[in-house]
Motif scaffolding. Structure first.
Motif, PDB file in Angstrom:
ATOM      1  N   GLU A  20       2.951  -3.877 -16.119  1.00  0.00           N
ATOM      2  CA  GLU A  20       3.815  -4.324 -17.210  1.00  0.00           C
ATOM      3  C   GLU A  20       4.481  -5.634 -16.778  1.00  0.00           C
ATOM      4  OE1 GLU A  20       7.726  -2.372 -18.612  1.00  0.00           O
ATOM      5  OE2 GLU A  20       6.107  -1.377 -19.719  1.00  0.00           O
ATOM      6  N   GLU A  21       3.973  -6.740 -17.293  1.00  0.00           N
ATOM      7  CA  GLU A  21       4.430  -8.065 -16.860  1.00  0.00           C
ATOM      8  C   GLU A  21       5.912  -8.307 -17.143  1.00  0.00           C
ATOM      9  OE1 GLU A  21       3.090 -12.748 -17.159  1.00  0.00           O
ATOM     10  OE2 GLU A  21       2.058 -11.253 -18.354  1.00  0.00           O
ATOM     11  N   ALA A  22       6.398  -7.851 -18.280  1.00  0.00           N
ATOM     12  CA  ALA A  22       7.792  -8.106 -18.670  1.00  0.00           C
ATOM     13  C   ALA A  22       8.794  -7.533 -17.676  1.00  0.00           C
ATOM     14  CB  ALA A  22       8.054  -7.538 -20.062  1.00  0.00           C
ATOM     15  N   THR A  23       8.443  -6.408 -17.036  1.00  0.00           N
ATOM     16  CA  THR A  23       9.373  -5.767 -16.095  1.00  0.00           C
ATOM     17  C   THR A  23       8.919  -5.872 -14.648  1.00  0.00           C
ATOM     18  OG1 THR A  23       8.280  -3.626 -16.324  1.00  0.00           O
ATOM     19  CG2 THR A  23      10.116  -4.098 -17.839  1.00  0.00           C
ATOM     20  N   GLY A  24       7.699  -6.370 -14.421  1.00  0.00           N
ATOM     21  CA  GLY A  24       7.178  -6.449 -13.059  1.00  0.00           C
ATOM     22  C   GLY A  24       6.958  -5.070 -12.467  1.00  0.00           C
ATOM     23  N   ARG A  25       6.475  -4.146 -13.272  1.00  0.00           N
ATOM     24  CA  ARG A  25       6.285  -2.766 -12.826  1.00  0.00           C
ATOM     25  C   ARG A  25       4.817  -2.362 -12.937  1.00  0.00           C
ATOM     26  NH1 ARG A  25      11.476  -0.050 -11.574  1.00  0.00           N
ATOM     27  NH2 ARG A  25      12.930  -1.674 -12.163  1.00  0.00           N
ATOM     28  N   VAL A  26       4.402  -1.550 -11.984  1.00  0.00           N
ATOM     29  CA  VAL A  26       3.077  -0.949 -11.994  1.00  0.00           C
ATOM     30  C   VAL A  26       3.267   0.546 -12.237  1.00  0.00           C
ATOM     31  CG1 VAL A  26       1.032  -0.388 -10.605  1.00  0.00           C
ATOM     32  CG2 VAL A  26       2.089  -2.656 -10.415  1.00  0.00           C
ATOM     33  N   PHE A  27       2.521   1.080 -13.199  1.00  0.00           N
ATOM     34  CA  PHE A  27       2.583   2.506 -13.501  1.00  0.00           C
ATOM     35  C   PHE A  27       1.229   3.130 -13.192  1.00  0.00           C
ATOM     36  CE2 PHE A  27       5.687   0.422 -16.186  1.00  0.00           C
ATOM     37  CZ  PHE A  27       6.813   1.209 -15.994  1.00  0.00           C
ATOM     38  N   VAL A  28       1.251   4.234 -12.449  1.00  0.00           N
ATOM     39  CA  VAL A  28       0.024   4.946 -12.094  1.00  0.00           C
ATOM     40  C   VAL A  28       0.170   6.380 -12.603  1.00  0.00           C
ATOM     41  CG1 VAL A  28      -1.455   5.758 -10.215  1.00  0.00           C
ATOM     42  CG2 VAL A  28      -0.315   3.530 -10.038  1.00  0.00           C
TER      43      VAL A  28
ATOM     44  N   THR B  54       0.839  -1.190   0.000  1.00  0.00           N
ATOM     45  CA  THR B  54       0.000   0.000   0.000  1.00  0.00           C
ATOM     46  C   THR B  54       0.873   1.239   0.000  1.00  0.00           C
ATOM     47  OG1 THR B  54      -1.692  -1.189   1.269  1.00  0.00           O
ATOM     48  CG2 THR B  54      -1.866   1.217   1.188  1.00  0.00           C
ATOM     49  N   LEU B  55       0.660   2.090  -0.987  1.00  0.00           N
ATOM     50  CA  LEU B  55       1.358   3.368  -1.094  1.00  0.00           C
ATOM     51  C   LEU B  55       0.327   4.470  -0.952  1.00  0.00           C
ATOM     52  CD1 LEU B  55       3.769   5.249  -1.871  1.00  0.00           C
ATOM     53  CD2 LEU B  55       3.076   4.912  -4.253  1.00  0.00           C
ATOM     54  N   VAL B  56       0.575   5.381  -0.009  1.00  0.00           N
ATOM     55  CA  VAL B  56      -0.268   6.562   0.158  1.00  0.00           C
ATOM     56  C   VAL B  56       0.623   7.758  -0.125  1.00  0.00           C
ATOM     57  CG1 VAL B  56      -1.711   7.901   1.742  1.00  0.00           C
ATOM     58  CG2 VAL B  56      -1.660   5.397   1.914  1.00  0.00           C
ATOM     59  N   PHE B  57       0.164   8.625  -1.040  1.00  0.00           N
ATOM     60  CA  PHE B  57       0.983   9.796  -1.366  1.00  0.00           C
ATOM     61  C   PHE B  57       0.115  10.980  -1.758  1.00  0.00           C
ATOM     62  CE2 PHE B  57       0.331   7.552  -5.299  1.00  0.00           C
ATOM     63  CZ  PHE B  57       0.439   8.454  -6.348  1.00  0.00           C
ATOM     64  N   GLU B  58       0.677  12.156  -1.603  1.00  0.00           N
ATOM     65  CA  GLU B  58       0.051  13.389  -2.054  1.00  0.00           C
ATOM     66  C   GLU B  58       0.489  13.553  -3.504  1.00  0.00           C
ATOM     67  OE1 GLU B  58      -2.534  16.405  -1.728  1.00  0.00           O
ATOM     68  OE2 GLU B  58      -2.106  15.023  -0.087  1.00  0.00           O
ATOM     69  N   ALA B  59      -0.425  13.263  -4.415  1.00  0.00           N
ATOM     70  CA  ALA B  59      -0.078  13.179  -5.828  1.00  0.00           C
ATOM     71  C   ALA B  59       0.095  14.543  -6.477  1.00  0.00           C
ATOM     72  CB  ALA B  59      -1.157  12.401  -6.583  1.00  0.00           C
ATOM     73  N   ALA B  60       1.014  14.558  -7.437  1.00  0.00           N
ATOM     74  CA  ALA B  60       1.150  15.650  -8.390  1.00  0.00           C
ATOM     75  C   ALA B  60       0.813  15.042  -9.746  1.00  0.00           C
ATOM     76  CB  ALA B  60       2.583  16.179  -8.373  1.00  0.00           C
ATOM     77  N   GLU B  61       0.643  15.865 -10.753  1.00  0.00           N
ATOM     78  CA  GLU B  61       0.412  15.323 -12.087  1.00  0.00           C
ATOM     79  C   GLU B  61       1.670  14.606 -12.545  1.00  0.00           C
ATOM     80  OE1 GLU B  61      -1.225  18.027 -14.964  1.00  0.00           O
ATOM     81  OE2 GLU B  61      -2.460  18.992 -13.444  1.00  0.00           O
ATOM     82  N   GLY B  62       1.524  13.376 -13.046  1.00  0.00           N
ATOM     83  CA  GLY B  62       2.680  12.624 -13.519  1.00  0.00           C
ATOM     84  C   GLY B  62       2.484  11.132 -13.381  1.00  0.00           C
ATOM     85  N   VAL B  63       3.597  10.415 -13.439  1.00  0.00           N
ATOM     86  CA  VAL B  63       3.571   8.950 -13.403  1.00  0.00           C
ATOM     87  C   VAL B  63       4.340   8.451 -12.187  1.00  0.00           C
ATOM     88  CG1 VAL B  63       4.211   6.826 -14.607  1.00  0.00           C
ATOM     89  CG2 VAL B  63       3.384   8.789 -15.909  1.00  0.00           C
ATOM     90  N   THR B  64       3.705   7.571 -11.439  1.00  0.00           N
ATOM     91  CA  THR B  64       4.328   6.897 -10.302  1.00  0.00           C
ATOM     92  C   THR B  64       4.621   5.468 -10.736  1.00  0.00           C
ATOM     93  OG1 THR B  64       3.258   8.298  -8.665  1.00  0.00           O
ATOM     94  CG2 THR B  64       3.903   6.081  -7.941  1.00  0.00           C
ATOM     95  N   GLU B  65       5.784   4.966 -10.338  1.00  0.00           N
ATOM     96  CA  GLU B  65       6.210   3.618 -10.733  1.00  0.00           C
ATOM     97  C   GLU B  65       6.503   2.787  -9.488  1.00  0.00           C
ATOM     98  OE1 GLU B  65       9.990   1.570 -13.060  1.00  0.00           O
ATOM     99  OE2 GLU B  65       9.617   3.715 -13.285  1.00  0.00           O
ATOM    100  N   LEU B  66       5.890   1.614  -9.418  1.00  0.00           N
ATOM    101  CA  LEU B  66       6.145   0.682  -8.324  1.00  0.00           C
ATOM    102  C   LEU B  66       6.673  -0.622  -8.889  1.00  0.00           C
ATOM    103  CD1 LEU B  66       3.084   2.132  -7.571  1.00  0.00           C
ATOM    104  CD2 LEU B  66       3.883   1.233  -5.417  1.00  0.00           C
ATOM    105  N   VAL B  67       7.599  -1.225  -8.187  1.00  0.00           N
ATOM    106  CA  VAL B  67       8.146  -2.525  -8.573  1.00  0.00           C
ATOM    107  C   VAL B  67       7.308  -3.596  -7.877  1.00  0.00           C
ATOM    108  CG1 VAL B  67      10.164  -4.026  -8.516  1.00  0.00           C
ATOM    109  CG2 VAL B  67      10.446  -1.567  -8.900  1.00  0.00           C
ATOM    110  N   ALA B  68       6.788  -4.543  -8.661  1.00  0.00           N
ATOM    111  CA  ALA B  68       5.978  -5.653  -8.155  1.00  0.00           C
ATOM    112  C   ALA B  68       6.640  -6.954  -8.615  1.00  0.00           C
ATOM    113  CB  ALA B  68       4.549  -5.551  -8.667  1.00  0.00           C
TER     114      ALA B  68
END
Length: 85
Positions: free
Chosen positions: A62-70, A25-39
């Motif tokens: 993205e299954e190939a890299t195990g990354r989540v992009f928000v 679980t990631l909680v953040f004060e978002a700005a416009e843009g892309v957040t990347e998490l490694v899964a």
């Protein structure tokens, strides 16, 4: 091996990982843009379920890299959860 935020569009308020439940679980004060998490595949052998609290955000795994992009398109508190399928 555990998931973690690699890049955050905004300011992190908290990040937790429950190893037994494999729930990140990631909680953040978002700005416009892309957040990347490694899964990592070692934690999520199948595509994880990603939930984002902000209505002005979308996510993809993205299954190939195990990354989540928000992608967030407005500012505000946002919660991202990554859970096993």
């Amino acid at each position: 091996i555990r998931p973690y935020p690699a890049a955050v569009a905004g300011t992190i308020e908290s990040f937790t990982f429950d190893a037994k439940k494999r729930l990140a679980t990631l909680v953040f004060e978002a700005a416009e843009g892309v957040t990347e998490l490694v899964a990592p595949a070692g934690v999520y052998p199948a595509a994880p379920v990603v939930t984002v609290s902000a209505a002005s955000a979308c996510s993809r795994y993205e299954e190939a890299t195990g990354r989540v992009f928000v992608r967030t398109t407005s500012v505000g508190k946002t919660t991202v959860t990554i859970a096993p399928e």
